[in-house]
Design a protein around this motif. Structure first.
Motif, PDB file in Angstrom:
ATOM      1  N   ALA A   1      -4.639   3.442   4.712  1.00 25.02           N
ATOM      2  CA  ALA A   1      -4.579   4.889   4.478  1.00 25.02           C
ATOM      3  C   ALA A   1      -3.204   5.357   4.946  1.00 25.02           C
ATOM      4  O   ALA A   1      -2.498   4.636   5.646  1.00 25.02           O
ATOM      5  CB  ALA A   1      -5.668   5.616   5.266  1.00 25.02           C
ATOM      6  N   VAL A   2      -2.841   6.544   4.529  1.00 29.10           N
ATOM      7  CA  VAL A   2      -1.663   7.178   5.103  1.00 29.10           C
ATOM      8  C   VAL A   2      -2.193   8.316   5.972  1.00 29.10           C
ATOM      9  O   VAL A   2      -2.325   9.455   5.541  1.00 29.10           O
ATOM     10  CB  VAL A   2      -0.690   7.675   4.022  1.00 29.10           C
ATOM     11  CG1 VAL A   2       0.532   8.336   4.674  1.00 29.10           C
ATOM     12  CG2 VAL A   2      -0.233   6.519   3.132  1.00 29.10           C
TER      13      VAL A   2
ATOM     14  N   VAL B   1      -0.710  12.863   0.392  1.00 22.38           N
ATOM     15  CA  VAL B   1      -0.889  12.119  -0.857  1.00 22.38           C
ATOM     16  C   VAL B   1      -2.102  11.202  -0.726  1.00 22.38           C
ATOM     17  O   VAL B   1      -2.216  10.425   0.236  1.00 22.38           O
ATOM     18  CB  VAL B   1       0.371  11.305  -1.187  1.00 22.38           C
ATOM     19  CG1 VAL B   1       0.137  10.412  -2.401  1.00 22.38           C
ATOM     20  CG2 VAL B   1       1.550  12.238  -1.430  1.00 22.38           C
ATOM     21  N   ALA B   2      -2.999  11.262  -1.689  1.00 25.85           N
ATOM     22  CA  ALA B   2      -4.205  10.443  -1.657  1.00 25.85           C
ATOM     23  C   ALA B   2      -3.871   8.965  -1.862  1.00 25.85           C
ATOM     24  O   ALA B   2      -2.953   8.619  -2.613  1.00 25.85           O
ATOM     25  CB  ALA B   2      -5.180  10.907  -2.728  1.00 25.85           C
ATOM     26  N   VAL B   3      -4.632   8.118  -1.208  1.00 29.74           N
ATOM     27  CA  VAL B   3      -4.496   6.664  -1.344  1.00 29.74           C
ATOM     28  C   VAL B   3      -5.734   6.110  -2.024  1.00 29.74           C
ATOM     29  O   VAL B   3      -6.860   6.450  -1.660  1.00 29.74           O
ATOM     30  CB  VAL B   3      -4.300   6.014   0.041  1.00 29.74           C
ATOM     31  CG1 VAL B   3      -4.461   4.504  -0.043  1.00 29.74           C
ATOM     32  CG2 VAL B   3      -2.942   6.368   0.610  1.00 29.74           C
ATOM     33  N   ASP B   4      -5.519   5.267  -3.010  1.00 27.99           N
ATOM     34  CA  ASP B   4      -6.614   4.588  -3.710  1.00 27.99           C
ATOM     35  C   ASP B   4      -6.784   3.215  -3.057  1.00 27.99           C
ATOM     36  O   ASP B   4      -6.063   2.267  -3.375  1.00 27.99           O
ATOM     37  CB  ASP B   4      -6.272   4.451  -5.193  1.00 27.99           C
ATOM     38  CG  ASP B   4      -7.414   3.873  -6.009  1.00 27.99           C
ATOM     39  OD1 ASP B   4      -8.249   3.153  -5.450  1.00 27.99           O
ATOM     40  OD2 ASP B   4      -7.441   4.122  -7.235  1.00 27.99           O
TER      41      ASP B   4
ATOM     42  N   VAL C   1      13.239   1.248  -4.333  1.00 28.59           N
ATOM     43  CA  VAL C   1      11.843   0.942  -4.645  1.00 28.59           C
ATOM     44  C   VAL C   1      11.376  -0.236  -3.794  1.00 28.59           C
ATOM     45  O   VAL C   1      10.396  -0.898  -4.117  1.00 28.59           O
ATOM     46  CB  VAL C   1      11.630   0.670  -6.148  1.00 28.59           C
ATOM     47  CG1 VAL C   1      11.869   1.929  -6.954  1.00 28.59           C
ATOM     48  CG2 VAL C   1      12.517  -0.475  -6.646  1.00 28.59           C
ATOM     49  N   LEU C   2      12.108  -0.481  -2.700  1.00 29.43           N
ATOM     50  CA  LEU C   2      11.867  -1.594  -1.775  1.00 29.43           C
ATOM     51  C   LEU C   2      11.956  -2.948  -2.461  1.00 29.43           C
ATOM     52  O   LEU C   2      11.236  -3.887  -2.123  1.00 29.43           O
ATOM     53  CB  LEU C   2      10.533  -1.436  -1.037  1.00 29.43           C
ATOM     54  CG  LEU C   2      10.479  -0.328   0.014  1.00 29.43           C
ATOM     55  CD1 LEU C   2       9.230  -0.479   0.894  1.00 29.43           C
ATOM     56  CD2 LEU C   2      11.727  -0.284   0.885  1.00 29.43           C
TER      57      LEU C   2
ATOM     58  N   LEU D   1       3.133   0.890  -1.301  1.00 27.63           N
ATOM     59  CA  LEU D   1       4.424   1.532  -1.082  1.00 27.63           C
ATOM     60  C   LEU D   1       4.253   2.920  -0.453  1.00 27.63           C
ATOM     61  O   LEU D   1       5.144   3.404   0.246  1.00 27.63           O
ATOM     62  CB  LEU D   1       5.191   1.636  -2.403  1.00 27.63           C
ATOM     63  CG  LEU D   1       6.609   2.199  -2.346  1.00 27.63           C
ATOM     64  CD1 LEU D   1       7.515   1.331  -1.479  1.00 27.63           C
ATOM     65  CD2 LEU D   1       7.190   2.331  -3.752  1.00 27.63           C
ATOM     66  N   LYS D   2       3.102   3.538  -0.662  1.00 27.40           N
ATOM     67  CA  LYS D   2       2.837   4.843  -0.050  1.00 27.40           C
ATOM     68  C   LYS D   2       2.857   4.764   1.477  1.00 27.40           C
ATOM     69  O   LYS D   2       3.057   5.773   2.147  1.00 27.40           O
ATOM     70  CB  LYS D   2       1.494   5.396  -0.536  1.00 27.40           C
ATOM     71  CG  LYS D   2       1.455   5.720  -2.017  1.00 27.40           C
ATOM     72  CD  LYS D   2       0.061   6.179  -2.446  1.00 27.40           C
ATOM     73  CE  LYS D   2       0.016   6.521  -3.930  1.00 27.40           C
ATOM     74  NZ  LYS D   2      -1.357   6.926  -4.371  1.00 27.40           N
ATOM     75  N   GLY D   3       2.637   3.570   2.004  1.00 23.31           N
ATOM     76  CA  GLY D   3       2.703   3.371   3.442  1.00 23.31           C
ATOM     77  C   GLY D   3       4.060   2.877   3.913  1.00 23.31           C
ATOM     78  O   GLY D   3       4.250   2.635   5.110  1.00 23.31           O
ATOM     79  N   GLY D   4       4.987   2.695   2.972  1.00 25.08           N
ATOM     80  CA  GLY D   4       6.324   2.243   3.338  1.00 25.08           C
ATOM     81  C   GLY D   4       6.494   0.747   3.362  1.00 25.08           C
ATOM     82  O   GLY D   4       7.397   0.235   4.034  1.00 25.08           O
ATOM     83  N   GLY D   5       5.659   0.018   2.620  1.00 25.47           N
ATOM     84  CA  GLY D   5       5.772  -1.433   2.613  1.00 25.47           C
ATOM     85  C   GLY D   5       5.542  -2.022   1.244  1.00 25.47           C
ATOM     86  O   GLY D   5       5.016  -1.368   0.343  1.00 25.47           O
TER      87      GLY D   5
END
Length: 273
Positions: free
Chosen positions: A25-26, A38-41, A218-219, A259-263
């Motif tokens: 989750a974020v 921002v929602a996480v799936d 885009v990492l 990527l929403k978590g930065g990884g």
């Protein structure tokens, strides 16, 4: 086909540790990629993670899965759990309290896997900031890992440690700004580093692949190489083409939910050497 002057690339079987994003989750914001609104799936995150795991096993690598702890949404980023060299690990000590419980959890798992783990004295976030390149470790600082942890890593792991300072907050860990391609080859985005660190990289790796900001952003550099195959984010298309031109085999995967978590790829992958 004309010779490139480079030796042929060769894959080496690897052993990786990964952690399923069962609790991903974020829930907080500790890097510029995170937005708690921002929602996480989670189902999509799990499916993308499983694709990455199967990619590794399909390439002939071994993958061990570390149990995920409830309440630790970033534990999927297993690379931060330590750095392992010749069966000995420097454990992780996290800069942010939100991730503090991950350090002991990964240390316990590594001991169970037969790795001798040194409990860290200083803040150091595993392979997020310690990247093994042949007999050398490149060590990041500037946002997370403390400079004192570099000296600790050199002492504990018995390797040369080369400090590099990160200056762009998007690239808060070294593994977001630099990818290890082979024992003597790296790729990096120059703008992530201060002038002294850029000079160090140019001296050590004069033929390094310099990645443009569009792919780094885009990492794309959060990649994993076995010496031939380079598993990297699917969005880093120009980097993939450059790798192909250098004799590597790019293997794109989509980890857009994580990527929403930065990884991305490397963040999810701790190598057990």
């Amino acid at each position: 086909m004309p010779s490139t002057g480079r030796p042929p690339r060769r894959a080496t079987p690897r052993r990786y540790a990964m952690c399923r994003p069962e609790h991903f989750a974020v829930a907080y914001e500790i890097n510029p990629w995170m937005d708690a609104s921002v929602a996480v799936d989670r189902d999509l995150a799990l499916a993308q993670w499983e694709t990455l795991r199967r990619t590794y096993t399909g390439l002939g690598h071994e993958v061990d899965v570390v149990p995920a702890l409830p309440g630790q949404p970033d534990m999927v980023f297993a690379a931060n759990g330590g750095v392992v060299v010749r069966g000995r690990a420097l454990g992780a000590r996290f800069a942010h309290p939100e991730r503090a419980a991950e350090g002991p959890a990964f240390a316990a798992w590594l001991r169970g896997a037969g790795v001798a783990v040194h409990e860290p004295e200083h803040v150091g976030e595993g392979e997020g900031d310690f990247l093994v390149v042949g007999e050398r470790v490149l060590a990041g600082t500037g946002f997370r890992t403390a400079p004192a942890a570099h000296e600790e890593a050199a002492r504990v792991l018995g390797v040369e440690v080369v400090p590099l300072r990160l200056v762009d907050p998007r690239y808060y860990h070294l593994d977001t700004a630099l990818a290890v391609l082979a024992d003597d080859d790296v790729a990096y985005v120059a703008g992530a580093f201060d002038a002294e660190s850029r000079a160090t990289l140019e001296r050590l790796y004069p033929d390094a692949l310099l990645v443009e900001d569009a792919d780094a952003a885009v990492l794309g550099l959060n990649a994993v190489s076995d010496g031939l195959h380079v598993v990297l984010p699917a969005a880093a298309t120009a980097m993939a083409a450059d790798l192909d031109a250098r004799g590597y085999v790019p293997v794109p995967v989509d980890l857009s939910e994580l990527l929403k978590g930065g990884g991305s790829v490397k963040c999810c992958t701790l190598e057990l050497r």
